[in-house]
Design an enzyme around this catalytic site. Structure first.
Site, PDB file in Angstrom:
ATOM      1  N   ARG A 115      35.542  47.460  44.402  1.00 20.58           N
ATOM      2  CA  ARG A 115      35.334  46.007  44.272  1.00 20.58           C
ATOM      3  C   ARG A 115      36.653  45.284  43.991  1.00 20.58           C
ATOM      4  O   ARG A 115      36.836  44.156  44.413  1.00 20.58           O
ATOM      5  CB  ARG A 115      34.374  45.701  43.112  1.00 20.58           C
ATOM      6  CG  ARG A 115      32.943  46.115  43.356  1.00 20.58           C
ATOM      7  CD  ARG A 115      32.080  45.609  42.216  1.00 20.58           C
ATOM      8  NE  ARG A 115      32.463  44.250  41.895  1.00 20.58           N
ATOM      9  CZ  ARG A 115      32.456  43.718  40.675  1.00 20.58           C
ATOM     10  NH1 ARG A 115      32.064  44.418  39.651  1.00 20.58           N
ATOM     11  NH2 ARG A 115      32.826  42.480  40.474  1.00 20.58           N
TER      12      ARG A 115
ATOM     13  N   ILE B 200      35.397  38.130  24.621  1.00 23.97           N
ATOM     14  CA  ILE B 200      34.892  37.407  25.801  1.00 23.97           C
ATOM     15  C   ILE B 200      33.503  37.894  26.228  1.00 23.97           C
ATOM     16  O   ILE B 200      32.609  37.090  26.469  1.00 23.97           O
ATOM     17  CB  ILE B 200      35.884  37.529  26.990  1.00 23.97           C
ATOM     18  CG1 ILE B 200      37.294  37.123  26.553  1.00 23.97           C
ATOM     19  CG2 ILE B 200      35.418  36.692  28.178  1.00 23.97           C
ATOM     20  CD1 ILE B 200      37.475  35.687  26.159  1.00 23.97           C
TER      21      ILE B 200
ATOM     22  N   ARG C 218      26.012  37.032  30.654  1.00 23.89           N
ATOM     23  CA  ARG C 218      26.774  36.106  31.502  1.00 23.89           C
ATOM     24  C   ARG C 218      25.949  34.961  32.093  1.00 23.89           C
ATOM     25  O   ARG C 218      25.721  34.887  33.303  1.00 23.89           O
ATOM     26  CB  ARG C 218      27.484  36.880  32.612  1.00 23.89           C
ATOM     27  CG  ARG C 218      28.414  37.921  32.058  1.00 23.89           C
ATOM     28  CD  ARG C 218      29.106  38.701  33.145  1.00 23.89           C
ATOM     29  NE  ARG C 218      30.329  38.070  33.585  1.00 23.89           N
ATOM     30  CZ  ARG C 218      31.164  38.625  34.465  1.00 23.89           C
ATOM     31  NH1 ARG C 218      30.896  39.764  35.006  1.00 23.89           N
ATOM     32  NH2 ARG C 218      32.269  38.001  34.805  1.00 23.89           N
TER      33      ARG C 218
ATOM     34  N   ARG D 116      28.261  38.340  40.820  1.00 17.61           N
ATOM     35  CA  ARG D 116      28.045  37.128  40.051  1.00 17.61           C
ATOM     36  C   ARG D 116      28.875  35.955  40.562  1.00 17.61           C
ATOM     37  O   ARG D 116      28.436  34.805  40.529  1.00 17.61           O
ATOM     38  CB  ARG D 116      28.407  37.432  38.597  1.00 17.61           C
ATOM     39  CG  ARG D 116      28.209  36.316  37.685  1.00 17.61           C
ATOM     40  CD  ARG D 116      28.722  36.648  36.300  1.00 17.61           C
ATOM     41  NE  ARG D 116      29.169  35.433  35.655  1.00 17.61           N
ATOM     42  CZ  ARG D 116      28.377  34.596  35.046  1.00 17.61           C
ATOM     43  NH1 ARG D 116      27.100  34.835  34.954  1.00 17.61           N
ATOM     44  NH2 ARG D 116      28.862  33.487  34.522  1.00 17.61           N
TER      45      ARG D 116
ATOM     46  N   CYS E 184      24.494  41.391  34.150  1.00 18.67           N
ATOM     47  CA  CYS E 184      25.301  42.401  34.802  1.00 18.67           C
ATOM     48  C   CYS E 184      25.719  43.384  33.730  1.00 18.67           C
ATOM     49  O   CYS E 184      25.466  43.171  32.552  1.00 18.67           O
ATOM     50  CB  CYS E 184      26.508  41.796  35.515  1.00 18.67           C
ATOM     51  SG  CYS E 184      27.791  41.315  34.400  1.00 18.67           S
TER      52      CYS E 184
ATOM     53  N   LYS F 127      42.016  39.290  43.434  1.00 21.92           N
ATOM     54  CA  LYS F 127      40.569  39.174  43.699  1.00 21.92           C
ATOM     55  C   LYS F 127      40.027  37.896  43.085  1.00 21.92           C
ATOM     56  O   LYS F 127      39.296  37.135  43.725  1.00 21.92           O
ATOM     57  CB  LYS F 127      39.840  40.390  43.111  1.00 21.92           C
ATOM     58  CG  LYS F 127      38.328  40.229  43.052  1.00 21.92           C
ATOM     59  CD  LYS F 127      37.656  41.451  42.490  1.00 21.92           C
ATOM     60  CE  LYS F 127      37.462  41.456  40.994  1.00 21.92           C
ATOM     61  NZ  LYS F 127      36.505  40.478  40.469  1.00 21.92           N
ATOM     62  N   ASN F 128      40.403  37.658  41.823  1.00 20.90           N
ATOM     63  CA  ASN F 128      39.807  36.530  41.110  1.00 20.90           C
ATOM     64  C   ASN F 128      40.353  35.178  41.560  1.00 20.90           C
ATOM     65  O   ASN F 128      39.782  34.139  41.220  1.00 20.90           O
ATOM     66  CB  ASN F 128      39.997  36.694  39.599  1.00 20.90           C
ATOM     67  CG  ASN F 128      39.063  37.755  39.039  1.00 20.90           C
ATOM     68  OD1 ASN F 128      38.230  38.301  39.760  1.00 20.90           O
ATOM     69  ND2 ASN F 128      39.208  38.053  37.753  1.00 20.90           N
TER      70      ASN F 128
ATOM     71  N   ASP G 274      40.070  41.608  31.083  1.00 20.83           N
ATOM     72  CA  ASP G 274      40.116  42.491  32.259  1.00 20.83           C
ATOM     73  C   ASP G 274      41.177  43.590  32.146  1.00 20.83           C
ATOM     74  O   ASP G 274      41.238  44.469  33.019  1.00 20.83           O
ATOM     75  CB  ASP G 274      40.367  41.667  33.531  1.00 20.83           C
ATOM     76  CG  ASP G 274      39.130  40.907  33.963  1.00 20.83           C
ATOM     77  OD1 ASP G 274      38.069  41.105  33.372  1.00 20.83           O
ATOM     78  OD2 ASP G 274      39.235  40.096  34.919  1.00 20.83           O
TER      79      ASP G 274
END
Ligand code: UD1
Length: 417
Positions: A396, A326, A117, A88, A112, A22-23, A304
């Site tokens: 998502r 983070i 962020r 985002r 979010c 996804k990223n 993550d």
């Protein structure tokens, strides 16, 4: 609204192939805005975030199918609040629009669930390239006569800022150096894609990235094809699922080197892993030991995968600690895990996890993407029925999660309420 019904404890077996990342897909989709021709993708993941990003590209005038984006005739330079507020990563259209069309108006993404962020690092980097930036009525308004290459030192190796600035520099005159750049594998995939389009990006994957700008006419418009890298976070999730359930599972379709620190951490906790270049076999490893883990930018432990690791730590021998560096608010899964029997105390950026919890199924609620994955892992281990609600968060970022787990023998069903 759909929910997951999971009856535990499950014992998993078999193999699972992860989808593409996804990223990596999101910035690569944004980068199609730089290209005056067709970009074909062999393996975009089936995720709501991807469908959603394609809607944004369409709103700008791109012609899109599930496998192809054609941004030859972009005729709108504004990404609306209604679209951007949902995700985002939409702010990634700013760099390529500004670079190719010299203007962009993109709604501020806003807060979010996992923290405030901000996008200050993205914007100050673009100003270094000569962009004029105003914030007006909740929109970032960026324009320039011509972006010009410069040296940009990031105050923090932000993933999104590194990607946005790589794309902004694509048509800047001369050389741009991004120092203290993020080093995530997804950034390398973006660089490979940009180079396929004809841009000149060097050093991605290291902390210094050099982009030599191109002029518009230099970039051809022949169709190009790209295959996106496997999703290392999805892979980590299935590896941890196997460990939580003390099962034998093969996880494939990703580069194991992208998970070095996660695999080292798990081995340090006692996991029996067989690591190959593009897969990991998890052998039944019994109850693991607790550990202390700090999240950090790549190659550090990924934020993550923090929630999924926490689900495992709660059933280890001995106590554990996670320090989240983070995001400031990324322990929202803790109260939901507690509903299933976990004993976790949060103090600022630290979570202290008691080992050997006895888990009982419970109704729980997803709060963000990775938090939701932790709840699923816990439910696989917990005795009895769990109901996981608000699974649009899972949709998502996890393609066909319930089907993939079912094929691994989990007692899981996706239900309509
Ligand atoms: C990306 C990933 C996300 C992952 C995160 C960190 C995508 C689509 N998302 O998010 O899954 O959790 O990297 O690995 O790839 N920050 C600022 N100012 C900025 C930009 C960031 O202060 O201008 C801060 C953020 O608030 C956060 C930290 O930097 O605290 C990390 O953010 P960043 O690396 O930018 O993450 P994203 O690109 O948003």
């Amino acid at each position: 609204m759909d929910f997951l019904k999971i009856n535990g404890p499950s014992s998993l077996e078999g193999s699972v192939k992860v989808s593409s990342s996804k990223n990596a897909s999101l910035p690569i989709l944004a980068a199609t805005l730089l290209y005056p021709g067709k970009c074909k993708f062999t393996n975009l993941p089936e995720l709501s975030d991807i469908n959603f990003f394609i809607q944004i590209l369409e709103s700008l005038g791109a012609k899109c199918t599930k496998e192809e984006v054609d941004a030859a005739s972009i005729d709108c330079f504004q990404a609306d609040y209604d679209l951007v507020r949902k995700m985002r990563a939409s702010v990634l259209v700013l760099g390529p629009l500004l670079s190719r069309f010299k203007q962009a108006r993109v709604s501020l993404p806003g807060g979010c669930a996992i923290g405030s962020r901000p996008v200050d690092i993205h914007l100050s980097g673009m100003e270094k390239l000569g962009a004029k930036i105003k914030i007006e009525s909740g929109y970032i308004e960026a324009s320039c006569d011509q972006l010009v290459g410069n040296k940009i030192v990031l105050p923090f190796p932000s993933v999104g800022a590194t990607e946005n600035l790589m794309m902004a520099a694509a048509y800047a005159v001369g050389e741009t150096i991004i120092d203290n750049a993020a080093r995530e594998p997804e950034i390398e995939d973006l660089a490979n894609f940009m180079n396929k389009m004809g841009f000149n990006v060097e050093g991605a994957g290291s902390s210094t990235i050099k982009i030599t700008g191109k002029v518009l006419g230099e970039i051809k418009n022949e169709p190009i094809t790209h295959e996106i890298i496997g999703d290392r976070i999805e892979a980590a999730t299935y590896i941890i699922a196997a460990l939580v359930t003390e099962s034998e599972v093969r996880v494939e379709g990703f580069k194991s080197a992208h998970l070095d620190i996660v695999l080292d951490t798990l081995i340090g906790m006692g996991a029996k892993l067989e690591i190959e270049e593009n897969s990991v076999v998890v052998h039944p490893s019994g109850r693991l030991k607790g550990a202390r883990v700090e999240t950090a930018p790549y190659p550090g432990f990924p934020t993550d995968a923090q929630a999924q690791l926490m689900a495992l730590m709660g059933i280890c021998d001995g106590d554990s600690q996670i320090c989240e560096h983070i995001f400031e608010n990324r322990f929202m899964h803790v109260p939901e895990l507690a509903r299933m029997g976990y004993d976790i105390k949060v103090d600022g950026r630290n979570a202290y996890i008691k080992g050997q919890s006895k888990l009982k199924g419970a109704p729980v609620m997803c709060t963000d993407l990775r938090a939701s994955a932790a709840l699923v892992l816990a439910a696989l281990k917990a005795e009895g029925e769990s109901q996981i609600n608000r699974i649009y968060h899972l949709d998502r970022g996890y393609a066909n999660l319930a089907d993939k787990l079912k094929r691994l023998n989990a007692n899981i069903d996706r239900m309509k309420s």
